[in-house]
Design a protein around this motif. Structure first.
Motif, PDB file in Angstrom:
ATOM      1  N   GLU A  53       0.816  -1.218   0.000  1.00  0.00           N
ATOM      2  CA  GLU A  53       0.000   0.000   0.000  1.00  0.00           C
ATOM      3  C   GLU A  53       0.848   1.265   0.000  1.00  0.00           C
ATOM      4  OE1 GLU A  53      -0.506  -2.596   1.976  1.00  0.00           O
ATOM      5  OE2 GLU A  53      -2.609  -3.204   1.793  1.00  0.00           O
ATOM      6  N   GLY A 105       3.306 -13.321  -2.035  1.00  0.00           N
ATOM      7  CA  GLY A 105       2.694 -11.981  -2.024  1.00  0.00           C
ATOM      8  C   GLY A 105       3.123 -11.229  -0.782  1.00  0.00           C
ATOM      9  N   THR A 106       3.067 -11.890   0.348  1.00  0.00           N
ATOM     10  CA  THR A 106       3.401 -11.246   1.616  1.00  0.00           C
ATOM     11  C   THR A 106       4.912 -11.016   1.718  1.00  0.00           C
ATOM     12  OG1 THR A 106       1.457 -12.234   2.576  1.00  0.00           O
ATOM     13  CG2 THR A 106       3.095 -11.440   4.115  1.00  0.00           C
TER      14      THR A 106
HETATM   15  C1  LIG Z   1      -2.025  -4.568   4.992  1.00  0.00           C
HETATM   16  C2  LIG Z   1      -2.864  -5.558   4.266  1.00  0.00           C
HETATM   17  N1  LIG Z   1      -3.075  -5.387   2.943  1.00  0.00           N
HETATM   18  C3  LIG Z   1      -3.817  -6.270   2.251  1.00  0.00           C
HETATM   19  C4  LIG Z   1      -4.361  -7.351   2.883  1.00  0.00           C
HETATM   20  C5  LIG Z   1      -5.214  -8.327   2.119  1.00  0.00           C
HETATM   21  N2  LIG Z   1      -4.514  -9.616   1.931  1.00  0.00           N
HETATM   22  C6  LIG Z   1      -4.806 -10.695   2.659  1.00  0.00           C
HETATM   23  S1  LIG Z   1      -3.793 -11.973   2.330  1.00  0.00           S
HETATM   24  C7  LIG Z   1      -2.952 -11.121   1.182  1.00  0.00           C
HETATM   25  C8  LIG Z   1      -1.777 -11.661   0.419  1.00  0.00           C
HETATM   26  C9  LIG Z   1      -1.768 -13.074   0.225  1.00  0.00           C
HETATM   27  O1  LIG Z   1      -0.779 -13.396  -0.692  1.00  0.00           O
HETATM   28  P1  LIG Z   1       0.319 -14.479  -0.398  1.00  0.00           P
HETATM   29  O2  LIG Z   1       1.129 -14.096   0.777  1.00  0.00           O
HETATM   30  O3  LIG Z   1       1.057 -14.724  -1.657  1.00  0.00           O
HETATM   31  O4  LIG Z   1      -0.526 -15.771   0.021  1.00  0.00           O
HETATM   32  P2  LIG Z   1      -1.581 -16.665  -0.808  1.00  0.00           P
HETATM   33  O5  LIG Z   1      -2.926 -16.092  -0.534  1.00  0.00           O
HETATM   34  O6  LIG Z   1      -1.188 -16.621  -2.235  1.00  0.00           O
HETATM   35  O7  LIG Z   1      -1.460 -18.027  -0.227  1.00  0.00           O
HETATM   36  C10 LIG Z   1      -3.471  -9.845   1.058  1.00  0.00           C
HETATM   37  C11 LIG Z   1      -2.967  -8.852   0.104  1.00  0.00           C
HETATM   38  C12 LIG Z   1      -4.136  -7.484   4.273  1.00  0.00           C
HETATM   39  N3  LIG Z   1      -4.645  -8.492   4.968  1.00  0.00           N
HETATM   40  N4  LIG Z   1      -3.385  -6.596   4.916  1.00  0.00           N
END
Ligand SMILES: Cc1ncc(C[n+]2csc(CCOP(=O)(O)OP(=O)(O)O)c2C)c(N)n1
Ligand code: SF4
Ligand code: SF4
Ligand code: SF4
Length: 604
Positions: A54, A422-423
């Motif tokens: 963000e 993603g994280t």
């Molecule tokens: C600060 C924040 N931004 C956005 C989100 C929404 N969100 C939840 S999980 C996630 C990312 C998940 O991606 P990844 O780590 O690749 O795991 P995957 O779902 O692919 O297993 C996001 C962006 C959040 N929870 N907190």
């Protein structure tokens, strides 16, 4: 003839940005605002981009605005916490191109880790906040906010909620107002936020807010409906207003479109005419407290909850308690009769790459510090492996803290952290820098499924890698970690169950930081379907090991001529990941494709 369309709140925001002459849009995915950027992609006049988090998304939009382009950034409520640093300084600046910050709150926690109220961020950051009640207003308020931003040289916060983002309404479409981009013109006094410029900026912000109060006192989008009886004045905004109108209370209603700064002169004048002022608002008493601070005798939270959504029924109950409407509930008749919805725990999809990791972590008897993504489902039955879940990227620092405290206490229990790709890119890289320099015994499993799966499959830097598209940029996680000086990194295909188990168990035993990167992609987002597996009921011994993987196609079935129930796999749901067959102790689960069964390639 006016063109009309059925749009969600999110689609209406995108349309409003288009109609209002928007040029640069960025976002970071998170429910409930994900579809805003998705919808913007249909407008070739607008450049739109996902930020890596963000903060970066906000900075892209800030840059667009500094260069004179009408710009917008959208995010979920917790995203503001990540973006807060640039936000709190940017709002001191006299903005150039119009700037909108669109935030989706989640009262009731439909898909979030907390229920924080973004209105406080807007107030804290000294910017006006507008809150639409339906998709038509979402569109109109975006167009209006672009103008407000330009007139007052201010960023504007548009506050949405999950209910509005996802509900549909008929929306009138208008042609786009074209906008030009002036380009960046250096002006250090204006853009370099150091003293004395930032000292002057404080005065500018104060003056800007005062002007906005006067503007809001006569703002055309606020609405006031006057009851014959001047007993009660209800002050409200957003979706709650729509719910209130279903009840048709005999009270005057002031609906605020611009909820901050308050049109305090108008409100004070109105309040003099009423015996009781009731504020109806979701979450915290933001408006109520602000009115009280101005000396207005308002009430609200004694009748309405501080948590969750305020449904028609909740608004009705509160108004009955406040003696505004008779104890003759109408909401049951208004609310759609409840269909018998079967409550189900969320589940990982068939063939989910996270499943084998959880299955073997369950057996590893480690303390697993989890993170946020589809793998958060590792908290739930039947795995229950994740023992914490806080915020994106927090698993790494927290694992370090737990490991350190355990060492100080003389406790020896393996510590594992999990994190998705993603994280990792959002906020995990900095945590890894810290871990790389620490000396604690920690195993981190990076579950690289090549996408941001939980929010609908937005790309990550490793998405391109999976498609082997060399024209797209690609960042490889193991190489990033190597560059931090981390030496103990193992890359493993987790659908090779036995090998993965050995790799993780061995990593847990090694001293220091060990990283295991798993490589299987998300089954849903990459539409993976390999030959299905089936159970040979004549071999199955009903041990239920496969059932414990919790893969949706697997169930127990009463086969003809069998005494006990045996396992069964629904062939239409199975995507052929082979994990259940690998946990079967008697090889009763076989692949429908003999070539795969004999060691051929599956699931690629
Ligand atoms: C600060 C924040 N931004 C956005 C989100 C929404 N969100 C939840 S999980 C996630 C990312 C998940 O991606 P990844 O780590 O690749 O795991 P995957 O779902 O692919 O297993 C996001 C962006 C959040 N929870 N907190
Ligand atoms: S969307 Fe992908 S990562 Fe998420 S549960 Fe389904 S298969 Fe697993
Ligand atoms: S092979 Fe087994 S674990 Fe994999 S998708 Fe099919 S039923 Fe599920
Ligand atoms: S793991 Fe094998 S033996 Fe056990 S229930 Fe499943 S199919 Fe039957």
């Amino acid at each position: 003839m006016i063109e009309k369309r059925l749009l969600t709140g999110n689609q209406a925001v995108a349309r409003g940005f288009y109609e209002g002459g928007g040029r640069v849009a960025s976002s970071y995915p998170g429910s409930p605002t994900v579809e805003i950027l998705d919808s913007l992609r249909q407008y070739s006049e607008i450049y739109s981009e996902w930020g890596v988090n963000e903060k970066v998304a906000l900075e892209i939009a800030i840059g667009g605005s500094l260069a004179g382009a009408p710009s917008m950034v959208s995010m979920k409520h917790v995203g503001i916490n990540i973006a807060a640093d640039p936000l709190m300084t940017f709002t001191q600046i006299k903005t150039k191109g119009s700037f909108l910050l669109v935030v989706g709150d989640d009262p009731g926690l439909a898909s979030s880790q907390n229920e924080q109220d973004s209105r406080f961020w807007g107030k804290y950051a000294n910017i006006p906040i507008l809150e639409p009640t339906n998709p038509q207003e979402a569109l109109d308020y975006v167009v209006e906010s672009l103008k407000i931003s330009e007139t007052f040289n201010t960023p504007v916060l548009i506050k949405l909620t999950s209910r509005l983002c996802h509900s549909r309404g008929i929306v009138e479409l208008n042609p786009r107002v074209e906008s030009s981009i002036s380009g960046f013109e250096p002006d250090q006094n204006r853009y370099c936020m150091l003293p004395p410029n930032s000292n002057a900026a404080q005065l500018f912000m104060k003056e800007r807010m005062n002007k906005l109060i006067s503007y809001n006192d006569t703002f055309k989008l606020n609405s006031y409906s006057e009851a014959i009886n001047h007993e009660v004045l209800i002050i409200t905004s957003g979706v709650v207003y729509e719910n209130l109108m279903e009840l048709k209370p005999e009270a005057s209603i002031l609906k605020l479109a611009m909820i901050w700064p308050l049109p305090i002169n108008k409100i004070k004048a109105l309040c003099k005419e009423y015996k009781k002022i009731i504020v109806i608002e979701e979450l915290l008493p933001f408006l109520e407290d602000a009115l009280k601070a101005e000396g207005v005798t308002a009430c609200g939270k004694e009748y309405f909850s501080f948590t969750g959504e305020l449904t028609i029924g909740d608004v009705e109950k509160g108004l009955i308690k406040a003696n505004v409407i008779l104890n003759n509930p109408r909401s049951e008749a208004i609310n759609v009769p409840e269909n018998p919805i079967i409550n189900r725990t969320p589940m990982l999809c068939s063939g989910c790459p996270h499943r084998p990791i959880f299955h073997l972590l369950k057996m590893a008897n480690a303390t697993v510090i989890g993170d946020i993504g589809c793998y958060s489902l590792g908290i739930l039955e039947p795995f229950e492996v994740h023992k914490t879940n806080l915020s994106m990227g927090a698993s790494l620092g927290m694992a370090l803290g737990v490991a350190t405290a355990h060492r100080l206490a003389g406790t020896k229990k393996p510590i594992i952290a999990t994190i998705g790709d993603g994280t990792f890119f959002h906020s995990g890289m900095t945590g890894f820098v810290q871990l790389a320099q620490a000396k604690e015994n920690i195993t981190v499993i990076v579950m690289d499924n090549r996408t941001t799966a939980m929010t609908g499959g937005q790309y990550t830097p490793t998405t391109a890698d999976y498609f082997r598209d060399i024209n797209q940029y690609t960042i490889q996680i193991p190489k990033v970690l190597e560059s931090y000086g981390i030496k103990d990194i193992t890359v493993v295909d987790q659908f090779k169950y036995k090998e993965t188990k050995d790799v993780i168990l061995a990593a847990m035993k090694r001293d220091g930081l060990s990283v295991v990167v798993t490589t299987r992609p998300c089954a849903i987002n990459f539409k993976i379907k390999a030959p299905n597996y089936y159970v040979d009921e004549n071999i199955c011994i009903s041990c239920r090991s496969c059932i414990k993987t919790n893969c949706p196609p697997i169930s127990l079935k009463q086969y003809e001529g069998k005494e006990k129930k045996n396992s069964y796999i629904n062939p239409d749901m199975c995507v052929g990941c082979s994990v259940c067959s690998q946990v079967c102790p008697v090889h009763a689960i076989k692949c429908s494709d003999e070539a795969v069964e004999k060691g051929g390639k599956a699931h690629e």
